[in-house]
Design a protein around this motif. Structure first.
Motif, short mmCIF file in Angstrom:
data_model
loop_
_atom_site.label_atom_id
_atom_site.label_comp_id
_atom_site.label_asym_id
_atom_site.label_seq_id
_atom_site.Cartn_x
_atom_site.Cartn_y
_atom_site.Cartn_z
N THR A 121 -18.83 -17.74 -3.63
CA THR A 121 -18.61 -16.37 -3.20
C THR A 121 -18.26 -16.37 -1.72
O THR A 121 -19.00 -16.95 -0.91
CB THR A 121 -19.87 -15.51 -3.41
N GLY A 122 -17.14 -15.78 -1.36
CA GLY A 122 -16.79 -15.62 0.04
C GLY A 122 -16.39 -16.91 0.74
O GLY A 122 -16.41 -16.96 1.97
N THR A 123 -16.00 -17.92 0.00
CA THR A 123 -15.69 -19.20 0.62
C THR A 123 -14.21 -19.29 0.98
O THR A 123 -13.37 -18.57 0.45
CB THR A 123 -16.04 -20.37 -0.31
N VAL A 124 -13.91 -20.23 1.86
CA VAL A 124 -12.53 -20.53 2.21
C VAL A 124 -12.35 -22.05 2.17
O VAL A 124 -13.15 -22.80 2.73
CB VAL A 124 -12.15 -19.94 3.59
N GLN A 125 -11.34 -22.50 1.42
CA GLN A 125 -10.99 -23.91 1.27
C GLN A 125 -12.10 -24.72 0.59
O GLN A 125 -12.24 -25.92 0.84
CB GLN A 125 -10.63 -24.53 2.63
N ALA A 126 -12.86 -24.09 -0.27
CA ALA A 126 -13.88 -24.82 -1.03
C ALA A 126 -13.19 -25.84 -1.93
O ALA A 126 -12.18 -25.55 -2.57
CB ALA A 126 -14.73 -23.87 -1.86
N THR A 127 -13.75 -27.04 -1.99
CA THR A 127 -13.17 -28.13 -2.77
C THR A 127 -14.24 -28.76 -3.64
O THR A 127 -15.26 -29.26 -3.14
CB THR A 127 -12.56 -29.19 -1.83
N LEU A 128 -14.02 -28.70 -4.95
CA LEU A 128 -14.94 -29.28 -5.93
C LEU A 128 -14.22 -30.44 -6.59
O LEU A 128 -13.14 -30.25 -7.18
CB LEU A 128 -15.35 -28.24 -6.97
N SER A 129 -14.79 -31.64 -6.53
CA SER A 129 -14.09 -32.80 -7.07
C SER A 129 -15.07 -33.80 -7.66
O SER A 129 -16.22 -33.91 -7.23
CB SER A 129 -13.25 -33.48 -5.99
N SER A 130 -14.59 -34.49 -8.70
CA SER A 130 -15.35 -35.58 -9.33
C SER A 130 -16.75 -35.12 -9.74
O SER A 130 -17.76 -35.76 -9.44
CB SER A 130 -15.43 -36.79 -8.40
N LEU A 131 -16.80 -33.99 -10.44
CA LEU A 131 -18.05 -33.44 -10.94
C LEU A 131 -18.08 -33.51 -12.46
O LEU A 131 -17.04 -33.42 -13.12
CB LEU A 131 -18.22 -31.99 -10.51
N LEU A 132 -19.28 -33.64 -13.02
CA LEU A 132 -19.53 -33.45 -14.45
C LEU A 132 -20.48 -32.29 -14.59
O LEU A 132 -21.62 -32.35 -14.10
CB LEU A 132 -20.12 -34.72 -15.07
N VAL A 133 -20.02 -31.21 -15.23
CA VAL A 133 -20.85 -30.02 -15.42
C VAL A 133 -20.94 -29.77 -16.92
O VAL A 133 -19.94 -29.52 -17.58
CB VAL A 133 -20.24 -28.79 -14.71
N ARG A 134 -22.16 -29.84 -17.46
CA ARG A 134 -22.31 -29.73 -18.92
C ARG A 134 -23.62 -29.05 -19.28
O ARG A 134 -24.57 -29.00 -18.51
CB ARG A 134 -22.25 -31.12 -19.57
N LYS A 135 -23.62 -28.49 -20.48
CA LYS A 135 -24.81 -27.87 -21.08
C LYS A 135 -25.40 -26.77 -20.21
O LYS A 135 -26.61 -26.55 -20.21
CB LYS A 135 -25.86 -28.94 -21.41
N VAL A 136 -24.52 -26.08 -19.45
CA VAL A 136 -24.95 -24.87 -18.74
C VAL A 136 -24.29 -23.69 -19.44
O VAL A 136 -23.74 -23.81 -20.53
CB VAL A 136 -24.57 -24.94 -17.25
N ARG A 137 -24.35 -22.52 -18.83
CA ARG A 137 -23.61 -21.36 -19.35
C ARG A 137 -22.18 -21.43 -18.81
O ARG A 137 -21.31 -22.00 -19.44
CB ARG A 137 -24.32 -20.06 -18.97
N HIS A 138 -21.93 -20.92 -17.61
CA HIS A 138 -20.61 -21.04 -17.00
C HIS A 138 -20.60 -22.28 -16.11
O HIS A 138 -21.49 -22.46 -15.27
CB HIS A 138 -20.27 -19.80 -16.18
N GLY A 139 -19.58 -23.12 -16.29
CA GLY A 139 -19.54 -24.36 -15.53
C GLY A 139 -19.30 -24.12 -14.05
O GLY A 139 -20.11 -24.49 -13.19
N ILE A 140 -18.16 -23.50 -13.72
CA ILE A 140 -17.80 -23.17 -12.34
C ILE A 140 -17.43 -21.69 -12.33
O ILE A 140 -16.53 -21.26 -13.05
CB ILE A 140 -16.63 -24.03 -11.85
N HIS A 141 -18.13 -20.92 -11.51
CA HIS A 141 -18.05 -19.46 -11.57
C HIS A 141 -17.64 -18.94 -10.19
O HIS A 141 -18.37 -19.10 -9.21
CB HIS A 141 -19.43 -18.90 -11.96
#
Length: 451
Positions: A121-141
């Motif tokens: 929320t409210g970020t600038v140039q956020a970078t998400l890399s080389s992640l494993l997101v599993r068994k949650v509700r929303h992975g990246i929101h």
């Protein structure tokens, strides 16, 4: 670097490490490291970037796992940027403390039905890399407002909500590339109620994002679903390229669905969908209320209903695609309904079965359309017809091959005009044998026909 273990985190998968990690956030030198282990948290690790940025969060080469045992995201980054992507709209404090937060080389998994992976929320140039997101509700929101986001080389896998969810969001410039986004119950990438500009979805594997592997009732969804039906929502300047977008058929499902149901909203525009492999859903590409979309160079295969379904849309350019099916159980075909000013050129539409489609659909269907141009296409083995038009006006069909290759033809007609219509034209086509008249023109239709 600050290792969360130095602040009391245990990382054994049993102890609640929430307070220790928040302590590390408060005291960190702004590079927070999770060394090998499993870190259980019971509430979000929320980081106010204006206080703790610039910030990097990283795992130890992917060997660290965060287990979210409570509701909400495991990690939430909160910025204050209220400007645009223009560098002059950034304040000095944003440039100094909030720009370019990164999260990398971590696994995040859920142990609560309302657990999420990462929220921005409210970020600038956020970078998400080389992640494993599993068994949650929303992975990246992504919510509220963000700018210049990069999501790259992540595995967003087997979550109960949406893989990557752009939700009531104001966002300019986002690149989603080289990710594996699969088995998310409510869709792979979903955009709702948002104003989005400059969206690039390239080089991803987006597959099987529906209820089938979750043991739940079917819910209409899509691998990639863009809904701009909210009054202020709009999505524009979009590239969807070089992805594999595939599924198991699910009721109401689609591979790509772009839906604008509000005439007062700005329709999706300045789009290209190119160079993808798309298939194996109810409707593979489904456009509703769209304007200004180019669909080119794709392999679109095997649908329960249609490979391409276009409704209440205009200025749709469909060029150089292969529409086919790879199994007798599913079908093929393109259908336009209540649409205008569209172009279909250089495409191949093949039935590739002995007895025609189970749906009984012709290869190209135009219903209540006007100013449609069909040129340089091949329509092979259509049953009952290659091209079927009903209540259409100012449709031009030229330079096409309409053929039944079977030893005993099943095509009743190559082209059939039904209902009413005026200003249609049919010329310079190559038409082979059919069971009845090659061209059928109803009494209420005006067609200039040059065999």
């Amino acid at each position: 670097m600050s290792d969360v273990r130095d602040f009391g985190a245990v990382g054994d998968g049993r102890a609640d490490d929430t307070d220790a990690i928040l302590h590390a956030v408060a005291e960190t030198d702004r590079h927070l490291v999770f060394s090998q282990g499993t870190y259980r948290v019971s509430r979000p690790i929320e980081i106010e970037l204006k206080d703790r940025g610039p910030l990097a969060i990283s795992g130890d080469g992917g060997t660290a796992r965060i287990v979210m045992a409570g509701p909400g995201p495991a990690v939430r980054l909160v910025g204050t940027h209220g400007g645009t992507g223009d560098p002059t709209s950034h304040t000095e404090s944003v440039w100094h403390t909030e720009r370019f937060p990164t999260i990398s080389n971590l696994e995040i998994t859920g142990d609560h039905p309302q657990a999420d992976g990462i929220a921005l929320t409210g970020t600038v140039q956020a970078t998400l890399s080389s992640l494993l997101v599993r068994k949650v509700r929303h992975g990246i929101h992504l919510q509220e407002r963000n700018r210049n986001v990069v999501i790259d080389q992540c595995h967003v896998y087997y979550n109960t909500g949406v893989g990557i969810f752009l939700d009531a969001l104001n966002l300019h410039q986002i690149n989603i590339s080289s990710n594996h986004i699969s088995y998310n119950r409510l869709g792979g990438i979903r955009i709702e109620g948002s104003e989005i500009r400059n969206l690039q979805i390239t080089g991803n594997d987006i597959e099987y994002n529906n209820h089938a592997q979750h043991g739940t009732d079917p819910e209409p969804t899509a691998e990639l679903f863009i809904d701009t039906s909210a009054e202020s929502a709009s999505v524009a300047e979009v590239t969807i390229a070089s992805n594999t977008i595939q599924a198991t058929p699910s009721p109401g499902g689609a591979n790509i669905r772009i839906h604008d149901n509000n005439p007062s909203a700005i329709s999706p525009r300045l789009w290209t969908i190119t160079g993808n492999v798309i298939g194996n859903q109810v409707d593979n590409v489904h456009l509703v209320g769209c304007h200004g979309i180019v669909i080119s160079g794709n392999c679109i295969y095997s649908a329960e209903h249609r490979n391409l379904l276009v409704q209440q849309s205009s200025m749709i350019n469909v060029t150089g695609n292969n529409f086919r099916r790879h199994t007798p159980r599913l079908g093929t075909g393109v259908r336009f309904e209540h649409s205008s000013d569209c172009l279909l050129s250089g495409c191949q539409i093949l039935d590739e079965a002995e007895a025609g489609q189970a749906s009984g659909a012709s290869l190209l269907e135009l219903q209540s359309c006007e100013r449609i141009t069909v040129s340089g296409c091949q329509f092979i083995d259509g049953v009952p017809t290659g091209i079927d038009l009903a209540d259409c006006s100012h449709v031009a069909i030229s330079g096409c091959t309409i053929s039944d290759r079977r030893d005993r033809p099943l095509s009743q007609h190559a082209v059939r005009f039904r209902g009413t219509g005026a200003g249609n034209r049919l010329d310079a086509n190559l038409i082979t044998e059919t069971t009845d008249d090659a061209v059928s023109i109803g009494d209420g239709v005006e067609v200039a026909y040059a065999p």
